[in-house]
Design an enzyme around this catalytic site. Structure first.
Site, PDB file in Angstrom:
ATOM      1  N   HIS A 199       2.560  17.231 -27.523  1.00 56.91           N
ATOM      2  CA  HIS A 199       2.249  15.962 -27.354  1.00 56.91           C
ATOM      3  C   HIS A 199       0.956  15.261 -28.091  1.00 56.91           C
ATOM      4  O   HIS A 199       0.895  14.348 -28.194  1.00 56.91           O
ATOM      5  CB  HIS A 199       2.284  15.410 -25.753  1.00 56.91           C
ATOM      6  CG  HIS A 199       3.596  15.761 -25.240  1.00 56.91           C
ATOM      7  ND1 HIS A 199       4.284  16.510 -25.259  1.00 56.91           N
ATOM      8  CD2 HIS A 199       4.312  14.457 -24.741  1.00 56.91           C
ATOM      9  CE1 HIS A 199       5.708  16.346 -24.784  1.00 56.91           C
ATOM     10  NE2 HIS A 199       5.572  14.978 -24.359  1.00 56.91           N
ATOM     11  N   HIS A 219      10.370   9.090 -29.136  1.00 58.77           N
ATOM     12  CA  HIS A 219       9.399  10.032 -28.387  1.00 58.77           C
ATOM     13  C   HIS A 219       9.523  11.488 -28.756  1.00 58.77           C
ATOM     14  O   HIS A 219       8.564  12.269 -29.173  1.00 58.77           O
ATOM     15  CB  HIS A 219       9.057   9.878 -27.095  1.00 58.77           C
ATOM     16  CG  HIS A 219       8.248  10.741 -26.214  1.00 58.77           C
ATOM     17  ND1 HIS A 219       6.807  10.568 -26.341  1.00 58.77           N
ATOM     18  CD2 HIS A 219       7.995  11.367 -25.355  1.00 58.77           C
ATOM     19  CE1 HIS A 219       6.312  11.589 -25.669  1.00 58.77           C
ATOM     20  NE2 HIS A 219       7.231  12.232 -25.139  1.00 58.77           N
ATOM     21  N   GLU A 222      -2.709  17.475 -12.132  1.00 58.45           N
ATOM     22  CA  GLU A 222      -3.195  17.975 -13.605  1.00 58.45           C
ATOM     23  C   GLU A 222      -4.495  18.335 -13.686  1.00 58.45           C
ATOM     24  O   GLU A 222      -5.273  17.878 -14.320  1.00 58.45           O
ATOM     25  CB  GLU A 222      -2.858  16.877 -14.773  1.00 58.45           C
ATOM     26  CG  GLU A 222      -2.765  17.361 -15.933  1.00 58.45           C
ATOM     27  CD  GLU A 222      -2.143  16.628 -17.065  1.00 58.45           C
ATOM     28  OE1 GLU A 222      -1.305  15.721 -16.554  1.00 58.45           O
ATOM     29  OE2 GLU A 222      -2.727  16.355 -18.064  1.00 58.45           O
ATOM     30  N   HIS A 269       1.905  12.434 -30.174  1.00 54.99           N
ATOM     31  CA  HIS A 269       1.662  10.931 -29.825  1.00 54.99           C
ATOM     32  C   HIS A 269       0.796  10.270 -31.132  1.00 54.99           C
ATOM     33  O   HIS A 269       0.968   9.298 -31.290  1.00 54.99           O
ATOM     34  CB  HIS A 269       0.486  11.086 -28.793  1.00 54.99           C
ATOM     35  CG  HIS A 269       1.223  11.057 -27.404  1.00 54.99           C
ATOM     36  ND1 HIS A 269       0.450  11.659 -26.147  1.00 54.99           N
ATOM     37  CD2 HIS A 269       2.386  10.742 -27.011  1.00 54.99           C
ATOM     38  CE1 HIS A 269       1.442  11.461 -25.261  1.00 54.99           C
ATOM     39  NE2 HIS A 269       2.383  10.928 -25.558  1.00 54.99           N
ATOM     40  N   GLU A 322      12.299  17.863 -25.310  1.00 53.78           N
ATOM     41  CA  GLU A 322      11.219  18.117 -23.789  1.00 53.78           C
ATOM     42  C   GLU A 322      11.989  19.495 -23.392  1.00 53.78           C
ATOM     43  O   GLU A 322      11.406  20.080 -22.812  1.00 53.78           O
ATOM     44  CB  GLU A 322      11.300  16.980 -22.983  1.00 53.78           C
ATOM     45  CG  GLU A 322      10.826  15.757 -23.183  1.00 53.78           C
ATOM     46  CD  GLU A 322       9.167  15.677 -23.457  1.00 53.78           C
ATOM     47  OE1 GLU A 322       8.490  16.547 -22.949  1.00 53.78           O
ATOM     48  OE2 GLU A 322       8.897  14.811 -24.071  1.00 53.78           O
ATOM     49  N   ARG A 343       0.890  -1.291   0.017  1.00 52.39           N
ATOM     50  CA  ARG A 343      -0.030  -0.055  -0.056  1.00 52.39           C
ATOM     51  C   ARG A 343       0.726   1.190  -0.067  1.00 52.39           C
ATOM     52  O   ARG A 343       0.653   2.288   0.339  1.00 52.39           O
ATOM     53  CB  ARG A 343      -0.895   0.004   1.145  1.00 52.39           C
ATOM     54  CG  ARG A 343      -1.923  -1.236   1.105  1.00 52.39           C
ATOM     55  CD  ARG A 343      -3.198  -1.006   2.048  1.00 52.39           C
ATOM     56  NE  ARG A 343      -4.193  -1.749   1.985  1.00 52.39           N
ATOM     57  CZ  ARG A 343      -4.275  -2.726   2.923  1.00 52.39           C
ATOM     58  NH1 ARG A 343      -3.312  -2.876   3.981  1.00 52.39           N
ATOM     59  NH2 ARG A 343      -5.207  -3.850   2.648  1.00 52.39           N
ATOM     60  N   LYS A 401       4.164  11.164 -11.458  1.00 55.72           N
ATOM     61  CA  LYS A 401       3.361  10.382 -12.492  1.00 55.72           C
ATOM     62  C   LYS A 401       4.131   9.110 -12.613  1.00 55.72           C
ATOM     63  O   LYS A 401       5.140   8.874 -13.068  1.00 55.72           O
ATOM     64  CB  LYS A 401       3.067  10.987 -13.871  1.00 55.72           C
ATOM     65  CG  LYS A 401       1.993  12.222 -13.861  1.00 55.72           C
ATOM     66  CD  LYS A 401       1.903  12.372 -15.064  1.00 55.72           C
ATOM     67  CE  LYS A 401       0.857  13.606 -15.359  1.00 55.72           C
ATOM     68  NZ  LYS A 401       0.586  14.075 -16.681  1.00 55.72           N
ATOM     69  N   ARG A 429      -0.633  21.882 -15.361  1.00 53.97           N
ATOM     70  CA  ARG A 429       0.203  20.980 -15.545  1.00 53.97           C
ATOM     71  C   ARG A 429      -0.109  20.509 -17.135  1.00 53.97           C
ATOM     72  O   ARG A 429       0.994  19.903 -17.700  1.00 53.97           O
ATOM     73  CB  ARG A 429       0.036  19.736 -14.671  1.00 53.97           C
ATOM     74  CG  ARG A 429       1.024  18.769 -14.819  1.00 53.97           C
ATOM     75  CD  ARG A 429       1.299  17.840 -13.481  1.00 53.97           C
ATOM     76  NE  ARG A 429       2.193  16.782 -13.851  1.00 53.97           N
ATOM     77  CZ  ARG A 429       2.764  15.808 -12.840  1.00 53.97           C
ATOM     78  NH1 ARG A 429       2.367  15.919 -11.710  1.00 53.97           N
ATOM     79  NH2 ARG A 429       3.820  14.890 -13.286  1.00 53.97           N
ATOM     80  N   ASN A 470       1.878  19.126 -22.150  1.00 59.01           N
ATOM     81  CA  ASN A 470       1.633  18.264 -23.166  1.00 59.01           C
ATOM     82  C   ASN A 470       1.759  19.032 -24.421  1.00 59.01           C
ATOM     83  O   ASN A 470       1.110  18.452 -25.580  1.00 59.01           O
ATOM     84  CB  ASN A 470      -0.020  17.825 -23.068  1.00 59.01           C
ATOM     85  CG  ASN A 470      -0.079  16.908 -22.143  1.00 59.01           C
ATOM     86  OD1 ASN A 470       0.877  16.171 -21.358  1.00 59.01           O
ATOM     87  ND2 ASN A 470      -1.320  16.799 -21.246  1.00 59.01           N
ATOM     88  N   LYS A 525       9.893  22.102 -14.189  1.00 64.30           N
ATOM     89  CA  LYS A 525       8.915  20.881 -14.239  1.00 64.30           C
ATOM     90  C   LYS A 525       8.519  20.944 -12.699  1.00 64.30           C
ATOM     91  O   LYS A 525       7.206  21.036 -12.333  1.00 64.30           O
ATOM     92  CB  LYS A 525       9.556  19.806 -14.425  1.00 64.30           C
ATOM     93  CG  LYS A 525       9.038  18.688 -14.248  1.00 64.30           C
ATOM     94  CD  LYS A 525       7.993  17.816 -15.400  1.00 64.30           C
ATOM     95  CE  LYS A 525       6.963  16.874 -14.951  1.00 64.30           C
ATOM     96  NZ  LYS A 525       7.116  15.795 -15.337  1.00 64.30           N
TER      97      LYS A 525
HETATM   98  N1  GLY Z   1       5.029  14.342 -18.500  1.00 65.34           N
HETATM   99  C1  GLY Z   1       4.096  15.239 -18.037  1.00 65.34           C
HETATM  100  C2  GLY Z   1       3.961  15.397 -16.699  1.00 65.34           C
HETATM  101  O1  GLY Z   1       4.404  15.018 -15.937  1.00 65.34           O
HETATM  102  O2  GLY Z   1       2.913  16.093 -16.248  1.00 65.34           O
END
Ligand code: GLY
Length: 374
Positions: A260, A277, A249, A264, A197, A133, A155, A253, A257, A239
């Site tokens: 992206h 990528h 997000e 994508h 990036e 957990r 994430k 946040r 994207n 970041k």
């Molecule tokens: N890679 C996008 C984020 O961390 O929100």
């Protein structure tokens, strides 16, 4: 003659400010050797499990394991096959089996160390989020993409047949250690992919970072130590700020994207692995810029400047022969499309971005066609 001052390589620490889930990101050369003290300093540590892949494990697994042992932390090494194809629930099950088979048994005071690129960080972080957990984990990224993006922000997760990153959890690491020397063993294509990036961060948040990347492009491509430390620390700071403002997000946040949405779709259309990528994101940024210029948000000169910089970094800005219809179809069927609407992040000037849900279909198709032009 007076002896020369010893050269002290640059080191930086960036704080990720998330209340009681705050942590620091250290960036500099040789920091894998500092992992022992960093992990040992976490309250009540009983041991560690280093999760890595078949590329990074043979290169750096022993070094991290030795650093931990020297600080009195015994560590088990768990390795899975390298590559995006491993980023699924069956690898998670295998890593959990290995983790729970360690003797003496792991407990919630054991720290998971994610040692590798983005796949390792996402997968090991997810394992740490669900095992017992929730276990603490430390990010030790070894690719530029993971350094400047995935290792910061919590994430974690894996892919599903229905799409990338569809299974996961928000789980912040206890710390991030970025050893810039690991970039020396990174394939050039991946170094260049990570630079997409960096350009993304500069365009959405910090125009002066764009100047820096332009000025130091050659040193960056040559992977010069201090320049990489500075570049990564500046990107991590962006970041960290985005994540501190909007951890889950709910809003801003999503600016991350930028490039992206179209990227994508191009990546999926080409077949994963054909384009990196980062290459796909570079193309996606070019398409987003066309839309931004068309709406009067961004001036043509700035759009051209970004394209020139991407080219200087050996990233693509066109893809002759691109099947625009297919890319368009994939975008419309993206699981993340909101009720059929395509959400675009567009630069509103250099160093700022906005989220737009009202993209004109023809303008978007034109922007994709532009990528296929010579
Ligand atoms: N890679 C996008 C984020 O961390 O929100």
């Amino acid at each position: 003659m007076k002896p020369k001052e010893p050269l002290v390589p640059l080191e930086r620490t960036v704080a990720v400010d998330l209340g009681r889930r705050s942590y620091g990101v250290r960036v500099g050369p040789g920091l894998l050797g500092a992992m022992g003290d960093a992990v040992a300093a976490l309250p009540g540590v009983t041991g560690a499990a280093i999760v890595t892949d078949s590329n990074v494990g043979p290169l750096y697994g022993q070094r991290v394991s030795d650093a931990l042992a020297a600080a009195g932390v015994q560590a088990a090494l768990i390795e899975f096959p390298a590559g995006e194809a491993s980023k699924n629930l069956s690898t998670v099950a295998g890593v959990l089996d290995a983790l729970l088979a360690i003797t003496p048994a792991v407990d919630r005071a054991t720290v998971v160390v994610a040692l590798g690129g983005g796949v390792v960080g996402d997968l090991a972080g997810f394992v740490a989020a669900i095992a017992l957990r929730g276990m603490r984990f430390y990010q030790c990224p070894t690719s530029l993409l993971a350094d400047v993006d995935a290792s910061v922000g919590g994430k974690t997760g894996v892919d599903h047949q229905a799409g990338k990153n569809l299974i996961g959890a928000f789980h912040q690491p206890a710390g991030v250690m970025i050893d810039v020397e690991t970039l020396k063993t990174l394939p050039r294509r991946e170094l260049i992919g990570g630079l997409a990036e960096c350009v993304k961060h500069a365009v959405i948040r910090d125009a002066s970072l764009l100047d820096y990347i332009e000025d130091r492009a050659e040193d960056i491509l040559a992977c010069l130590g201090d320049v990489m430390t500075e570049l990564i620390a500046r990107n991590v700071a962006i970041k960290a700020q985005v994540v501190a403002d909007d951890e889950r997000e709910a809003g801003q946040r999503a600016h991350l994207n930028y490039g992206h949405t179209v990227g994508h779709a191009i990546e999926a259309q080409a077949g994963y692995g054909e384009l990196s990528h980062g290459q796909a994101v570079a193309l996606g940024m070019v398409a987003a810029n066309r839309l931004a210029v068309g709406r009067g948000l961004l001036d043509e000169q700035s759009a051209q400047r970004i394209e020139r910089l991407l080219n200087k970094l050996e990233l693509p800005t066109r893809r002759p022969g691109l099947d625009a219809d297919k890319v368009w179809w994939i975008m419309q069927h993206d699981k993340k499309a909101l009720a059929g609407r395509i959400r675009m992040v567009l630069p509103t000037k250099l160093g700022a971005a906005g989220i737009f849900d009202d993209t004109d279909e023809q303008a978007l198709r034109d922007a994709i066609e532009y990528l296929g032009s010579p």
